[in-house]
Design an enzyme around this catalytic site. Structure first.
Site, PDB file in Angstrom:
ATOM      1  CB  CYS A 124       8.885 -10.722   6.680  1.00  0.00           C
ATOM      2  SG  CYS A 124       7.159 -10.942   7.100  1.00  0.00           S
ATOM      3  CB  ILE A 173      -1.002   0.014   1.169  1.00  0.00           C
ATOM      4  CG1 ILE A 173      -0.290   0.015   2.532  1.00  0.00           C
ATOM      5  CG2 ILE A 173      -1.958  -1.165   1.073  1.00  0.00           C
ATOM      6  CD1 ILE A 173      -1.218   0.355   3.701  1.00  0.00           C
TER       7      ILE A 173
HETATM    8  C1  LIG Z   1       5.984  -7.214   3.231  1.00  0.00           C
HETATM    9  S1  LIG Z   1       4.907  -6.711   1.981  1.00  0.00           S
HETATM   10  C2  LIG Z   1       5.508  -5.085   1.639  1.00  0.00           C
HETATM   11  C3  LIG Z   1       4.451  -4.037   1.812  1.00  0.00           C
HETATM   12  C4  LIG Z   1       4.850  -2.632   1.503  1.00  0.00           C
HETATM   13  N1  LIG Z   1       6.162  -2.277   1.943  1.00  0.00           N
HETATM   14  C5  LIG Z   1       3.849  -1.636   2.068  1.00  0.00           C
HETATM   15  O1  LIG Z   1       4.231  -0.557   2.528  1.00  0.00           O
HETATM   16  O2  LIG Z   1       2.656  -1.933   2.067  1.00  0.00           O
HETATM   17  C6  LIG Z   1       5.461  -7.634   0.616  1.00  0.00           C
HETATM   18  C7  LIG Z   1       4.723  -7.317  -0.679  1.00  0.00           C
HETATM   19  O3  LIG Z   1       5.395  -7.987  -1.741  1.00  0.00           O
HETATM   20  C8  LIG Z   1       4.463  -8.532  -2.628  1.00  0.00           C
HETATM   21  N2  LIG Z   1       5.162  -9.685  -3.242  1.00  0.00           N
HETATM   22  C9  LIG Z   1       5.569 -10.814  -2.614  1.00  0.00           C
HETATM   23  N3  LIG Z   1       6.234 -11.603  -3.470  1.00  0.00           N
HETATM   24  C10 LIG Z   1       6.260 -10.959  -4.665  1.00  0.00           C
HETATM   25  C11 LIG Z   1       6.802 -11.273  -5.942  1.00  0.00           C
HETATM   26  N4  LIG Z   1       7.449 -12.427  -6.161  1.00  0.00           N
HETATM   27  N5  LIG Z   1       6.632 -10.387  -6.954  1.00  0.00           N
HETATM   28  C12 LIG Z   1       5.962  -9.228  -6.750  1.00  0.00           C
HETATM   29  N6  LIG Z   1       5.426  -8.871  -5.558  1.00  0.00           N
HETATM   30  C13 LIG Z   1       5.574  -9.726  -4.524  1.00  0.00           C
HETATM   31  C14 LIG Z   1       3.259  -8.886  -1.793  1.00  0.00           C
HETATM   32  O4  LIG Z   1       2.087  -8.871  -2.580  1.00  0.00           O
HETATM   33  C15 LIG Z   1       3.283  -7.798  -0.716  1.00  0.00           C
HETATM   34  O5  LIG Z   1       2.457  -6.717  -1.081  1.00  0.00           O
END
Ligand SMILES: C[S@@+](CC[C@H](N)C(=O)[O-])C[C@H]1O[C@@H](n2cnc3c(N)ncnc32)[C@H](O)[C@@H]1O
Length: 302
Positions: free
Chosen positions: A71, A10
């Protein structure tokens, strides 16, 4: 300065970056709902791309790469499989592209368990090999007077010729600026947030129920599982009438440092909103890291 937000969710990075003159020119996330929230709030449509296989040519030019990868590979709940976890692949892949795109600044945010991971060790080795000077900071919103724990590790690096990374003093809460939990509560229709007595009886031992009106109370870290699982996914509130409820999405956003006019689309249900918000960044911590980076930069035009 132009930045790319990888794993944008977000947009916790964009939220902080715009407050200190950094322009986010591209964002990447494979979650459609996260991208919807991002676009309505920042007017930038993230690329719905699996980062496990992105090509160097698909990444636009930018000074700064911000990455908040999943994570789970570094948490006990995720079995701490580290570099063997498929969810670590995207970061390992982006790491391999540093050499091709050479951003001036790289920053990675993750849980505390990332600190002693093999993935981080490899990232540091790669960055050092490519001529980056790196440092790290462990920050928690409590250091900014916020009544919520969310310790996160921030690793940041500046490429040779653009600055030197010097150790930065840790923030200490200003006694005059402490937020109370009751300050972030809103008067909302809370029926949907209410926790059934039967669930309290059944899961009582693992629930973290706090009285928001008691001075000094702090919420534990909200996770993406807050809307559907009870154990260590975030605090619950004991209200004045004795009922217990979850925090509302807007209340968690306030704790995370998002503004009250941050939009949440009506088509997303409570569980999905709590998942997106539980994944997000704490904005004041990001601002602090960005300030440390900017203070260390040479010759990079804003
Ligand atoms: C820990 S969250 C980070 C959220 C972000 N920093 C925020 O402020 O909302 C990880 C994000 O990475 C995305 N994600 C996970 N694996 C991914 C991939 N292989 N390719 C693209 N997006 C990915 C997920 O959908 C998730 O929104």
């Amino acid at each position: 300065m132009k930045a790319i937000e990888f794993f944008s969710g977000i947009g916790g990075f964009n939220q902080a970056a715009r407050r200190c003159g950094i322009e986010t020119v591209a964002a990447f996330d494979q979650d459609l709902a996260a991208n919807q929230v991002y676009e309505i709030n920042y007017g930038l449509k993230p690329s719905c791309r699996n980062l496990d296989s992105i090509a160097a040519e698909e990444i636009p030019d930018a000074d700064f790469w911000w990455m908040s990868p999943p994570c789970a590979p570094y948490t006990i709940r995720g079995a701490r499989r580290d570099e063997k976890d498929t969810r670590a692949k995207s970061l390992l892949h982006l790491m391999a592209l540093i050499d091709r795109r050479k951003p001036k600044i790289i920053a990675v945010e993750n849980v505390v368990g990332f600190g002693d991971s093999i993935v981080l060790k490899r990232l540091k080795e790669e960055m050092a090999y490519q001529g980056y000077d790196s440092s790290e900071m462990l920050l928690c919103p409590t250091q900014f007077g916020i009544p919520m724990r969310r310790p996160r590790l921030f690793v940041y690096a500046i490429r040779e010729g653009y600055g030197r990374v010097v150790r930065y003093p840790q923030p200490v809460p200003n006694a005059n600026e402490l937020t109370r939990l009751s300050d972030v509560l809103m008067s909302l229709p809370t029926e949907i947030l209410k926790v059934d007595e039967s669930d309290i009886e059944r899961y009582g031992a693992v629930l973290n129920i706090i009285d928001p009106f008691e001075p000094g109370q702090r919420a534990i870290c909200f996770t993406s599982g807050y809307g559907k699982c009870w154990k260590a996914s975030g605090s619950l509130l004991r209200m004045k009438d004795g009922t217990v409820r979850r925090f509302a999405p807007v209340e968690i956003l306030r704790l995370l440092g998002f503004p009250d006019d941050f939009c949440l689309p009506e088509n997303l249900n409570l569980t999905k909103l709590l998942k997106l918000i539980g994944n997000s960044l704490e904005v004041r911590s990001v601002l602090f890291v960005l300030k440390a980076i900017k203070d260390n930069l040479l010759n990079v035009s804003d």
